[in-house]
Scaffold this motif. Structure first.
Motif, PDB file in Angstrom:
ATOM      1  N   THR A 159       0.853  -1.184   0.000  1.00 23.08           N
ATOM      2  CA  THR A 159       0.000   0.000   0.000  1.00 23.08           C
ATOM      3  C   THR A 159       0.891   1.238   0.000  1.00 23.08           C
ATOM      4  N   THR A 169      -5.345  -9.731   2.090  1.00 25.33           N
ATOM      5  CA  THR A 169      -6.554 -10.391   1.596  1.00 25.33           C
ATOM      6  C   THR A 169      -6.611 -11.809   2.160  1.00 25.33           C
ATOM      7  N   THR A 209     -10.764  -8.164   2.018  1.00 28.39           N
ATOM      8  CA  THR A 209      -9.546  -7.388   1.782  1.00 28.39           C
ATOM      9  C   THR A 209      -9.546  -6.182   2.701  1.00 28.39           C
ATOM     10  N   ILE A 211      -7.325  -2.780   3.447  1.00 27.53           N
ATOM     11  CA  ILE A 211      -6.296  -1.949   2.822  1.00 27.53           C
ATOM     12  C   ILE A 211      -5.461  -1.212   3.852  1.00 27.53           C
ATOM     13  N   LEU A 219      -5.630   0.672  -5.167  1.00 28.11           N
ATOM     14  CA  LEU A 219      -6.766   0.028  -5.823  1.00 28.11           C
ATOM     15  C   LEU A 219      -6.419  -0.340  -7.262  1.00 28.11           C
ATOM     16  N   CYS A 225      -8.573  -6.119  -5.072  1.00 29.77           N
ATOM     17  CA  CYS A 225      -9.343  -5.272  -4.152  1.00 29.77           C
ATOM     18  C   CYS A 225     -10.771  -5.083  -4.654  1.00 29.77           C
ATOM     19  N   LEU A 231     -14.696  -5.514   1.099  1.00 26.26           N
ATOM     20  CA  LEU A 231     -13.551  -4.617   1.022  1.00 26.26           C
ATOM     21  C   LEU A 231     -13.644  -3.596   2.145  1.00 26.26           C
ATOM     22  N   LEU A 233     -11.885  -0.325   3.421  1.00 26.90           N
ATOM     23  CA  LEU A 233     -10.940   0.695   2.972  1.00 26.90           C
ATOM     24  C   LEU A 233     -11.098   1.973   3.773  1.00 26.90           C
TER      25      LEU A 233
END
Length: 304
Positions: A159, A169, A209, A211, A219, A225, A231, A233
């Motif tokens: 990231t 993930t 997932t 982040i 992304l 993702c 997800l 985030l």
């Protein structure tokens, strides 16, 4: 002359209207929100520069340890996205509580660059507390995989934040019969297996997932993702007046970054979190409601 005991109405407790029975008090040492998505329960809380911690109950895994709700102690496996205080500060507390409750040492996946410093930190706490802090620290780098169980695999990916950071993930993996053997009878498949033929292939689906903190480039460089069932985030900023180039420089996302990519999200559920403390709840809801496209409505959950 001895004084008479004070009557209850004369005491400090009475003035504060405190209950007389301890059983009446419920102590929650950290805020936790909960959402049930089909067969998966997501719990946690996240606010930028304050605290971030998540877990998926059925998968027995958590993400980040900015604070440690007492109930989260039973989750044996954790990932840490990066070493900022609001994402890692409770790691020693979590390890200590499991030892106190005579639970097995936990496994904690974290960026390889942070492992030695975390060991030093745990060593300092052991000397201060005079108690052991047993845990299995697993150094992670981008694009690595780790077996969680027969059914689940953990993968890491890079990231983009101000310090080394990773996203994670959890994959569901299943053995499926290869296409060329689909028409065979059971005994024929058995005979092939006994003869040493591999009749199956592995099928993986991204389940969850996480982040962590990152600008939106993560992304675009990690298309999984967009495919993950769930997800989680960050959407730290939502107001129109913020300069996105500055937000991205410091490794964060803006609502506009999500809106611009709206048609790429295939996820069943998107949890948006880690909002800046400069916003209050109604501001966030109002700004997102105004901008969110139809393709994301009903799938994007604001975790405030």
């Amino acid at each position: 002359m001895s004084r008479r005991p004070a009557r209850p109405e004369e005491t400090e407790h009475a003035a504060l209207d405190l209950p007389h029975e301890a059983d009446d008090i419920q102590v929650d040492n950290a805020p936790v929100r909960r959402h049930q998505h089909q067969d998966l329960t997501i719990e946690g809380y996240s606010r930028a520069a304050v605290q971030t911690y998540w877990r998926v109950v059925e998968l027995k895994i958590g993400f980040d340890l900015g604070l440690q709700p007492w109930s989260f102690m039973t989750t044996p496996t954790w990932t840490v996205s990066h070493a900022h205080m609001d994402h890692i500060a409770a790691l020693p507390v979590y390890v200590a509580r499991r030892r106190l409750m005579r639970m097995a040492p936990p496994t904690i996946y974290l960026p390889a660059s942070a492992v030695n410093d975390v060991k030093t930190l745990l060593g300092a706490y052991q000397r201060l507390d005079r108690g052991r802090l047993p845990c299995n620290l697993v150094p992670c780098r981008a694009d690595e995989e780790f077996d969680l169980s027969r059914e689940h695999v953990l993968s890491s990916f890079a990231t983009n934040h101000t310090i080394p950071s990773l996203g994670y993930t959890v994959w569901d993996r299943r053995k499926k019969l290869k296409q060329e053997y689909l028409g065979l009878e059971g005994h024929e498949i058995r005979d092939l297996r006994l003869s040493g033929v591999d009749v199956t292939h592995e099928v993986r689906l991204p389940l969850v997932t996480f982040i962590g903190d990152s600008n939106p480039s993560v992304l675009d460089t990690n298309p999984d993702c967009y495919r993950s069932r769930i997800l989680i985030l960050e959407m730290t900023f939502v107001a129109a007046g913020h300069r996105r180039e500055k937000i991205h420089k410091f490794g964060h996302m803006h609502l506009d970054d999500i809106v611009e990519r709206a048609d790429r999200f295939e996820n069943e559920l998107i949890i948006a979190s880690h909002f800046s403390t400069r916003y209050h709840e109604q501001q966030i809801r109002r700004m997102v409601e105004r901008r969110l496209p139809a393709s994301l409505r009903g799938r994007l959950l604001l975790w405030i």
